[in-house]
Design a protein around this motif. Structure first.
Motif, mmCIF file in Angstrom:
data_model
loop_
_atom_site.group_PDB
_atom_site.id
_atom_site.type_symbol
_atom_site.label_atom_id
_atom_site.label_comp_id
_atom_site.label_asym_id
_atom_site.label_seq_id
_atom_site.Cartn_x
_atom_site.Cartn_y
_atom_site.Cartn_z
ATOM 1 N N LYS A 389 -1.981 16.978 17.899
ATOM 2 C CA LYS A 389 -1.464 17.737 16.758
ATOM 3 C C LYS A 389 -2.536 18.091 15.737
ATOM 4 O O LYS A 389 -2.334 18.941 14.887
ATOM 5 C CB LYS A 389 -0.319 16.970 16.089
ATOM 6 N N ASN A 390 -3.669 17.427 15.843
ATOM 7 C CA ASN A 390 -4.744 17.799 14.928
ATOM 8 C C ASN A 390 -5.321 19.168 15.281
ATOM 9 O O ASN A 390 -6.179 19.683 14.575
ATOM 10 C CB ASN A 390 -5.842 16.730 14.938
ATOM 11 N N CYS B 87 -11.797 12.327 18.312
ATOM 12 C CA CYS B 87 -11.820 13.430 17.340
ATOM 13 C C CYS B 87 -11.883 14.768 18.075
ATOM 14 O O CYS B 87 -11.162 15.714 17.751
ATOM 15 C CB CYS B 87 -13.032 13.273 16.418
ATOM 16 N N LYS B 88 -12.750 14.811 19.087
ATOM 17 C CA LYS B 88 -13.023 16.105 19.727
ATOM 18 C C LYS B 88 -11.960 16.530 20.730
ATOM 19 O O LYS B 88 -12.088 17.594 21.337
ATOM 20 C CB LYS B 88 -14.401 16.063 20.389
ATOM 21 N N VAL B 89 -10.924 15.737 20.887
ATOM 22 C CA VAL B 89 -9.789 16.232 21.659
ATOM 23 C C VAL B 89 -9.221 17.461 20.933
ATOM 24 O O VAL B 89 -8.735 18.402 21.557
ATOM 25 C CB VAL B 89 -8.706 15.141 21.824
ATOM 26 N N LEU B 94 -16.688 19.230 14.350
ATOM 27 C CA LEU B 94 -17.059 17.962 13.719
ATOM 28 C C LEU B 94 -17.896 17.148 14.712
ATOM 29 O O LEU B 94 -17.642 17.186 15.915
ATOM 30 C CB LEU B 94 -15.826 17.141 13.324
ATOM 31 N N GLU B 95 -18.849 16.383 14.195
ATOM 32 C CA GLU B 95 -19.699 15.523 15.022
ATOM 33 C C GLU B 95 -19.742 14.132 14.390
ATOM 34 O O GLU B 95 -20.753 13.734 13.792
ATOM 35 C CB GLU B 95 -21.123 16.109 15.117
ATOM 36 N N PRO B 96 -18.661 13.355 14.510
ATOM 37 C CA PRO B 96 -18.594 12.069 13.808
ATOM 38 C C PRO B 96 -19.707 11.089 14.177
ATOM 39 O O PRO B 96 -20.243 10.409 13.302
ATOM 40 C CB PRO B 96 -17.239 11.495 14.216
ATOM 41 N N LEU B 97 -20.070 11.037 15.452
ATOM 42 C CA LEU B 97 -21.097 10.073 15.843
ATOM 43 C C LEU B 97 -22.465 10.462 15.280
ATOM 44 O O LEU B 97 -23.210 9.609 14.792
ATOM 45 C CB LEU B 97 -21.155 9.952 17.371
ATOM 46 N N GLU B 98 -22.753 11.750 15.318
ATOM 47 C CA GLU B 98 -24.007 12.228 14.710
ATOM 48 C C GLU B 98 -24.043 11.877 13.233
ATOM 49 O O GLU B 98 -25.075 11.474 12.697
ATOM 50 C CB GLU B 98 -24.112 13.752 14.838
ATOM 51 N N TYR B 320 -20.879 17.695 23.196
ATOM 52 C CA TYR B 320 -20.910 16.347 23.763
ATOM 53 C C TYR B 320 -19.599 15.655 23.393
ATOM 54 O O TYR B 320 -19.417 15.245 22.251
ATOM 55 C CB TYR B 320 -22.087 15.551 23.202
ATOM 56 N N ASN B 321 -18.713 15.575 24.333
ATOM 57 C CA ASN B 321 -17.417 14.948 24.040
ATOM 58 C C ASN B 321 -17.015 13.935 25.106
ATOM 59 O O ASN B 321 -15.867 13.522 25.172
ATOM 60 C CB ASN B 321 -16.321 16.014 23.894
#
Lengths: 552, 423
Positions: A389-390, B87-89, B94-98, B320-321
């Protein structure tokens, strides 16, 4: 004014030093950005909800009760949240004690015979669904997705979703309830209050649904709900979703007794007629106009991206110009997704037959491109689990629905094109995402025969871009005027605008009273004022529980 | 990049908390539904990717200053990248790990250091390893092993043992098995001996970005001088360094994990597994081989907007996911071992739970590290497996430590050991 050391110590003694903090670095993550997904009030550029005085993580109803009693003793406001994905979950005032309910994360019981589950606040929809499916049951997951707390939506907000036609609203599923009342006393409601277990919300025992929920749920402003029982529903699928595919293109295997379709129609009238006929026939497990949220001009291109792990948003421009993709978009201009689940082979065969008859009667059709097995299995995973849903925020991070409404299918569908044209003009101005005007989406139907459709036209903006955020705000203001001129109901995009203002704090009381006193059902808010006075004498919540002191 | 470059992401994070959970599509139970060890152990929002975006924002805005809690928030993360996958689903910008790495680089740059990390970094600078051991002992693991020393003999392929396998004596048989299997299958392979340097991956994870450049320079120079074409390692940390961190620093070497190489040899018929290994096992995907094991793709570009407010990158940015990590070679090897029964845990592949050894956590927060490993052992036990198999010395060490601390009969193997048994 921060909490005094003494009060902090009192709270620390309850939860232990590891489960409370007033460190600014911790509190920074307990503020909500109102420039992202404003939840029906903004957006407001670079505006956060007020910083809490402390955050505490209780582990039991006893700990919650003791915290609430201390807050009452010192007249300190408090606010509890389960998952913190909404501005409604955050304080509207300075120096509020925030309760993060994540340690209360247990499924206490799944009663397969009586088809309910007893959960704590931090159980999320997917948690419960995964466990329920093991015993042939399923839980309603709200439209905001499987990451949300079913207890929170059942006790404190509305809770519609794609499966509402089969599993109701969150609020309809609430049975026995344990409530730490605003003054710190504990109320056990429904059959639980009579010592008879969790099976019923209204009795034997005290029936307090109206008190705790009010018109639309108290949204964290009337005490803390620590446990509740939720109705479960039959799940005729496998004990676990068999997921295949590379991220993010996850797919769920389609059992023989399931059908996943996108149904399209030659006119909005036919679309609405089909809704009525489906409800009259009593078929279907889930119905939602989902993927139109990406926009009429972009939806099939987006589906192509999301079902292919090699693609990214950078492919969107090219894909959206592809004549084949444009043709599919045109074919499914007026559509919705529909999942049927047969309890027996005969049942699914009958449902299929009934659907074909309905489509023949309304001139509708099943969209072939969406029945491609690779896409249908992706749709199955997406809609049954609601774990993506995001995607609401995929384009740039900011989103809100405009012209949000609940009503018969004929109502919303009669406005879609007019709204789309209006929005398209605004999309051309550049502040909001340009997706083709019609980004209307929402769930179809309700328990007991339906007749309700939820509509919202998704609008996206960039929270990092001041012009985009302010342009989006201006657009929502204009939506309000547009609807008012046509005597339509107020859109949900302004649903919390009287709770919180542009500074992230409580909306000024005088102005709120002025607006509420002119509302068609002002007496509801006056009645809620009396409930608040009785149950929340120190008024330690906020304006998310909507009250009206003015008598005339 | 600098932390300031993550301001836009911090403001675009929707605070949805997907980063806390295992990918929802694959959530099979309540018990194993956590994805991020940091939030699961530390509880406060700050200990998640969304919380660290908030920390980034607050530091950039000046609403918070450095204090002990900020250091705790930033460093108490295993940098496993589960947040990044979840997140990347849904998010493509966004690149949280970076961002988490950049936060650490910034803290190190500003002198906000952990003494426990400094101990290892100082040692790395002096003795070229992260294990607090003398450089001179680096090749002891191979004493008596019939394998080429590249300082005196030529080889096409170098086996890089890495710090953990080189200095952790109880793990030596695992490295010995790996290199011997490859040699016996006809690979012209050797080791650098005391000329092998630390890969730098753990220093990078701790926030010392400069150290990885120095390590890369040393290793690449040695390989170049020796005429090496292919680098093979059994350590997933090293694999990540060579596969992802070295190419932007100029590396052109072919990089293979031993599981990739053995899988290739099995499929080519050069490695035959004939003996029965009657064991029920489960496989743990190391983060640095799995979701972080995707190959580096060069990119230089910038953000642009299409359709008014849709954020894309020009040229398209590599994503990269975790989709293309190394998941199947280890499983294919295990499936080819006669008599071996592979059963899967709930959290596997790109959504695998971390072993807890990464991100400098084992060095600075041993309790958290041990708890994370213990969670994985419980998950492995729930499958009914007798053994947990992995492909990284750090994971294996952390599992062994956890079992020793908590008890239990679970055995820990490196894939190479099982292959050796099956030959």
């Amino acid at each position: 004014m921060a909490l005094s050391k003494d009060v902090y110590k009192e709270l620390e003694d309850i939860v232990g030093p590891d489960y409370i903090s007033n460190d600014p670095a911790i509190l920074a993550s307990y503020q909500f950005s109102l420039s992202v997904t404003s939840i029906h009030l903004g957006p407001f550029f670079r505006t956060n909800t007020p910083c809490g005085a402390a955050v505490a993580l209780p582990d039991s109803v006893e700990e919650v009760q003791r915290i609430v009693k201390i807050c009452n003793k010192h007249k300190i406001k408090y606010k509890a949240s389960s998952t913190f994905w909404s501005s409604m979950s955050y304080p509207s005032h300075d120096d509020v004690v925030q309760l993060d309910m994540r340690r209360m994360n247990r499924i206490l019981q799944i009663d397969t015979k009586n088809m309910f589950a007893v959960v704590e606040p931090y159980i999320i929809g997917v948690n419960l669904q995964a466990e329920a499916m093991k015993v042939g049951l399923n839980t309603h997951i709200i439209g905001a997705g499987g990451s949300c707390s079913p207890l929170a939506s059942a006790t404190s907000y509305a809770g519609p979703g794609p499966d509402t036609m089969f599993m109701g609203y969150g609020s309809e599923n609430m049975l026995g309830l344990e409530w730490v009342m605003p003054d710190g006393n504990i109320m056990r409601a429904g059959s639980l209050g009579a010592g008879l277990g969790w099976f019923c919300g209204e009795g034997p025992g005290p029936g307090i649904r109206g008190i705790v929920r009010g018109a639309l749920g108290a949204r964290g402003s009337m005490g803390v709900f620590t446990k509740c029982a939720l109705k479960l529903y039959p799940w005729p699928g496998p004990a676990k979703l068999h997921i295949t595919g590379k991220t993010p293109a996850y797919q769920a295997e389609l059992p023989d007794n399931f059908r996943v379709y996108t149904l399209a129609f030659p006119s909005w009238q036919a679309w609405a007629d089909c809704c009525h006929k489906i409800w009259n026939a009593g078929i279907g497990y889930l119905a939602h106009r989902q993927f139109n949220m990406f926009g009429r001009e972009l939806k099939f291109a987006m589906i192509k991206i999301l079902t292919d792990p090699n693609r990214t948003l950078s492919d969107l421009e090219q894909l959206s110009k592809d004549p084949k993709i444009r043709k599919v978009n045109e074919e499914m201009k007026r559509e919705f997704q529909f999942i049927m689940a047969g309890m027996t082979p005969r049942d699914i065969a009958w449902q299929e037959k009934a659907l074909d008859k309905i489509l023949a009667d309304t001139g509708g059709w099943k969209v072939d491109a969406m029945s491609d097995p690779e896409i249908a299995k992706w749709v199955m995973a997406y809609l049954i689990r609601l774990g993506h849903k995001n995607l609401n925020l995929i384009y740039s991070g900011g989103y809100e629905g405009c012209f949000g409404s609940f009503g018969p299918p004929d109502y919303g569908s009669s406005h879609v094109e007019e709204i789309a044209e209006f929005k398209k003009e605004w999309e051309k101005k550049g502040a909001i995402g340009d997706a083709g005007g019609d980004c209307m989406m929402g769930g179809l139907g309700g328990l007991g025969g339906g007749a309700y459709v939820m509509w919202e036209n998704f609008t996206t903006w960039d929270p990092h871009d001041k012009d985009s955020v302010e342009g989006a705000f201006e657009f929502f203001e204009e939506c309000d005027k547009f609807a008012k001129q046509r005597k339509w109901a107020k859109g949900m995009e302004r649903g919390n605008a009287l709770c919180r203002g542009s500074d992230g704090r409580e909306f000024p009381k005088e102005k709120r009273e002025q607006v509420l006193s002119q509302s068609p059902q002002a007496h509801v808010f006056r009645y809620q004022q009396k409930i608040r006075e009785s149950f929340n004498p120190n008024n330690l919540g906020d304006a998310h529980y909507t009250t009206l002191e003015t008598q005339k | 990049m600098a932390l300031e470059d993550y301001l836009a992401e911090a403001e675009r994070c929707s605070q949805c908390s997907y980063c806390k959970w295992v990918v929802f599509d694959h959530m099979e139970s309540w018990r194993f539904s956590n994805g991020c060890p940091s939030i699961a152990y530390n509880n406060f929002n700050s200990y998640s990717a969304r919380g660290r975006y908030a920390t980034t924002l607050a530091l950039l805005n000046g609403t918070i200053q450095y204090n002990k809690k900020v250091l705790d928030i930033v460093y108490k993360c295993v940098t496993c990248g589960n947040c990044d996958v979840s997140c990347k689903v849904c998010r493509y910008n966004l690149e949280p790990l970076e961002m988490i790495h950049e936060l650490r680089f910034k803290l190190v740059e500003d002198g906000q250091l952990l003494p426990q990390h400094m101990l290892h970094i100082e040692h790395l600078r002096k003795e070229d390893n992260m294990m607090l051991k003398p450089r001179a002992d680096r090749a002891r693991w191979a004493d008596g092993l019939d394998i080429k020393r590249i300082s005196s003999e030529r080889a096409d392929v170098v086996f890089h043992a890495g710090c953990r396998f080189s200095y952790d004596e109880s793990l030596w048989p695992k490295a010995q098995a790996a290199v011997t299997i490859l040699k016996n299958a006809g690979v012209n392979i050797g080791i650098m001996g005391t000329d092998e340097s630390c890969c730098g991956n753990r220093a990078y994870d701790m926030g010392y970005s400069n150290e990885v450049k120095l390590c890369a320079s040393r290793n690449m120079e040695s390989w170049r001088k020796a005429g090496i074409k292919t680098v093979v390692t059994s350590c997933s940390d090293c694999y990540h360094a060579f596969k992802r961190l070295y190419p932007p620093l100029g590396s052109k070497f072919e990089v293979l994990h031993t599981t990739e190489y053995m899988d290739r040899l099995i499929k080519e018929g050069k490695l035959k597994l004939t003996k029965k290994v009657p064991l029920k096992v489960t496989y743990h995907d190391p983060c640095n081989l799995g979701r972080q094991g995707e190959a580096y793709i060069p990119w230089k570009g910038k953000e642009k907007k299409i359709r008014s407010q849709i954020i894309v990158y020009d040229p398209p940015r590599p994503r990269y996911n975790g989709a293309w990590g190394i998941y199947d070679p280890p499983r294919d090897i295990l499936k080819s071992i006669p008599g071996l029964d592979l059963v899967e845990m709930e959290r596997i592949r790109e959504y695998a739970w971390c072993c807890g050894a990464g991100g400098g956590v084992k060095e600075a927060y041993p309790e958290f590290s041990g708890w994370t490993a213990g969670e994985r052992i419980e998950e492995a036990m729930a499958t009914g497996a007798e053994a947990i198999v992995s492909a990284c010395g750090w994971c294996e060490r952390n599992f062994l430590d956890s079992i020793e601390a908590n008890g239990g009969n679970m055995k820990v193997f490196d894939i190479a050991e099982l292959v050796q048994q099956a030959i």
